[in-house]
Design a protein around this motif. Structure first.
Motif, short mmCIF file in Angstrom:
data_model
loop_
_atom_site.label_atom_id
_atom_site.label_comp_id
_atom_site.label_asym_id
_atom_site.label_seq_id
_atom_site.Cartn_x
_atom_site.Cartn_y
_atom_site.Cartn_z
N ILE A 192 0.62 -0.80 0.09
CA ILE A 192 -0.24 -0.26 -0.21
C ILE A 192 1.07 1.33 0.05
CG2 ILE A 192 -1.44 1.38 1.11
CD1 ILE A 192 -2.70 -1.74 2.48
N PHE A 193 1.86 1.55 1.05
CA PHE A 193 2.45 3.00 0.76
C PHE A 193 3.72 2.39 -0.11
CE2 PHE A 193 1.95 1.04 5.29
CZ PHE A 193 0.92 1.96 5.57
N GLU A 194 4.70 1.60 -0.68
CA GLU A 194 4.77 1.00 -1.94
C GLU A 194 3.63 2.18 -3.26
OE1 GLU A 194 7.18 -2.43 -0.79
OE2 GLU A 194 6.05 -2.38 -2.34
N PHE A 195 3.01 1.70 -3.33
CA PHE A 195 2.23 1.71 -4.54
C PHE A 195 1.41 3.75 -3.99
CE2 PHE A 195 -3.13 2.94 -5.53
CZ PHE A 195 -2.93 2.55 -6.57
N VAL A 196 1.81 4.13 -3.16
CA VAL A 196 1.49 5.85 -2.62
C VAL A 196 2.57 6.55 -2.72
CG1 VAL A 196 0.79 7.40 -0.32
CG2 VAL A 196 -0.53 5.31 -0.63
N PHE A 197 3.74 6.22 -1.75
CA PHE A 197 4.49 7.02 -2.79
C PHE A 197 5.27 6.86 -4.29
CE2 PHE A 197 4.05 7.03 1.87
CZ PHE A 197 5.40 7.98 2.52
N LEU B 244 4.92 13.83 -9.57
CA LEU B 244 5.08 15.45 -9.34
C LEU B 244 6.59 15.26 -10.09
CD1 LEU B 244 6.21 14.92 -5.30
CD2 LEU B 244 4.70 16.98 -6.15
N VAL B 245 6.61 13.73 -10.74
CA VAL B 245 7.65 14.08 -11.85
C VAL B 245 7.33 14.66 -13.05
CG1 VAL B 245 9.69 13.07 -12.86
CG2 VAL B 245 9.95 12.73 -10.61
N ALA B 246 6.26 13.59 -13.11
CA ALA B 246 5.27 14.20 -14.59
C ALA B 246 4.78 15.91 -14.36
CB ALA B 246 3.96 13.36 -14.36
N SER B 247 4.25 16.46 -12.99
CA SER B 247 4.42 17.68 -12.89
C SER B 247 4.88 18.58 -13.53
CB SER B 247 2.95 17.80 -12.96
OG SER B 247 3.81 18.03 -11.10
N SER B 248 6.53 18.38 -12.93
CA SER B 248 7.52 18.98 -12.89
C SER B 248 8.13 19.09 -14.02
CB SER B 248 8.20 18.96 -11.98
OG SER B 248 8.50 18.10 -12.08
N LEU B 249 8.61 20.89 -14.12
CA LEU B 249 9.29 21.27 -14.87
C LEU B 249 10.74 20.03 -14.65
CD1 LEU B 249 9.89 23.50 -16.70
CD2 LEU B 249 11.12 24.11 -15.76
N GLU C 262 17.36 11.68 -9.66
CA GLU C 262 16.12 12.84 -9.10
C GLU C 262 16.89 13.87 -8.28
OE1 GLU C 262 13.09 15.66 -9.34
OE2 GLU C 262 13.55 13.81 -10.96
N ALA C 263 17.21 13.40 -7.30
CA ALA C 263 18.28 14.38 -6.67
C ALA C 263 19.40 15.42 -7.34
CB ALA C 263 19.10 14.04 -4.89
N LEU C 264 19.56 14.41 -7.86
CA LEU C 264 21.21 15.59 -8.86
C LEU C 264 19.60 16.34 -10.18
CD1 LEU C 264 24.19 15.48 -10.36
CD2 LEU C 264 22.85 14.56 -12.05
N ALA C 265 18.98 15.85 -10.74
CA ALA C 265 18.68 16.62 -11.19
C ALA C 265 17.47 17.98 -10.71
CB ALA C 265 16.71 15.99 -11.69
N ALA C 266 17.26 17.92 -9.29
CA ALA C 266 16.79 18.95 -8.19
C ALA C 266 17.94 19.90 -7.37
CB ALA C 266 16.22 18.42 -6.85
N ILE C 267 19.07 19.71 -7.75
CA ILE C 267 20.76 20.11 -7.28
C ILE C 267 20.57 21.12 -8.35
CG2 ILE C 267 22.91 20.01 -7.53
CD1 ILE C 267 22.33 17.29 -5.59
N HIS D 72 10.52 23.52 -5.27
CA HIS D 72 10.49 22.85 -4.49
C HIS D 72 9.55 21.14 -5.34
CE1 HIS D 72 10.88 25.36 -0.90
NE2 HIS D 72 11.37 25.83 -1.95
N GLU D 73 8.86 21.47 -5.94
CA GLU D 73 8.65 20.11 -6.96
C GLU D 73 9.39 19.39 -7.05
OE1 GLU D 73 6.41 20.96 -10.17
OE2 GLU D 73 4.10 21.58 -9.22
N ASN D 74 10.00 19.25 -7.52
CA ASN D 74 11.40 18.49 -7.51
C ASN D 74 12.09 18.08 -6.08
OD1 ASN D 74 12.33 17.65 -10.69
ND2 ASN D 74 11.84 20.13 -10.57
N ILE D 75 12.31 18.62 -5.26
CA ILE D 75 12.93 18.43 -4.41
C ILE D 75 11.60 17.35 -2.65
CG2 ILE D 75 13.22 19.00 -1.86
CD1 ILE D 75 15.42 19.30 -3.27
N ALA D 76 10.74 17.71 -3.62
CA ALA D 76 9.39 17.25 -2.68
C ALA D 76 9.23 15.50 -3.82
CB ALA D 76 7.66 17.33 -2.83
N ALA D 77 9.43 15.68 -4.85
CA ALA D 77 9.97 14.16 -5.77
C ALA D 77 10.63 13.44 -4.58
CB ALA D 77 10.00 14.48 -7.13
N VAL D 78 12.03 14.46 -4.86
CA VAL D 78 13.25 13.64 -4.04
C VAL D 78 13.13 13.12 -2.65
CG1 VAL D 78 15.67 13.69 -3.32
CG2 VAL D 78 14.79 15.09 -5.46
#
Length: 153
Positions: free
Chosen positions: A28-33, A40-45, A106-111, A123-129
């Protein structure tokens, strides 16, 4: 059939017993997260398309595979087959490895987004990380307990 690892048995649960056994409750948690990472990745730049393409691939693949595996467990499609215990362990090990690589990328992309992007995009990318690392941790825990179950089978 034994209720699974929660009672010391090595069989996989079926039906709604999936939600009452550990580590299968982690589905369930794997599904949610995993879904949150995907959204988040789909909606971010996308600053690095190749990197975030891999993150999308991993999050969608694991989301679909986890949903399918959970559905098969709920339907009891595995029966008494011992090979499903090995499949469960192998899947979660591969998913943990894939998610770890996706989280690092994803952390590299956010940095790289610190300069020249808006506060909201960053912050969208940080949340995705963050959610990606939580999903990684969940898959690692599930993989470890699945390997223990497989070893005792």
């Amino acid at each position: 059939m034994a209720p699974a690892a929660a009672s010391g048995g090595s069989a996989l649960p079926s039906g709604f017993r999936v939600f009452a056994s550990f580590p299968d409750l982690l589905f369930i948690f794997e599904f949610v997260f995993g879904g949150l990472v995907w959204i988040l990745v789909a909606s971010s730049l996308v600053p690095i398309p190749l990197v975030q393409g891999w993150v999308m691939f991993v999050s969608v693949l694991c989301f679909v595979a986890t949903t399918a595996l959970l559905g098969l467990y709920l339907l009891g499609a595995h029966g008494e087959e011992a090979s499903w215990v090995g499949l469960d362990a192998a899947y979660h090990c591969v998913a943990a490895l894939f998610y770890l690589s996706a989280s690092v990328l994803e952390a590299l992309a956010a940095i790289t987004m610190q300069e020249g992007f808006t506060y909201r995009q960053y912050h969208e990318n940080i949340a995705a990380v963050v959610f990606s690392y939580v999903a990684t941790l969940l898959y690692v825990i599930h993989a470890a307990f699945s390997l223990v179950r497989w070893k005792s089978a």
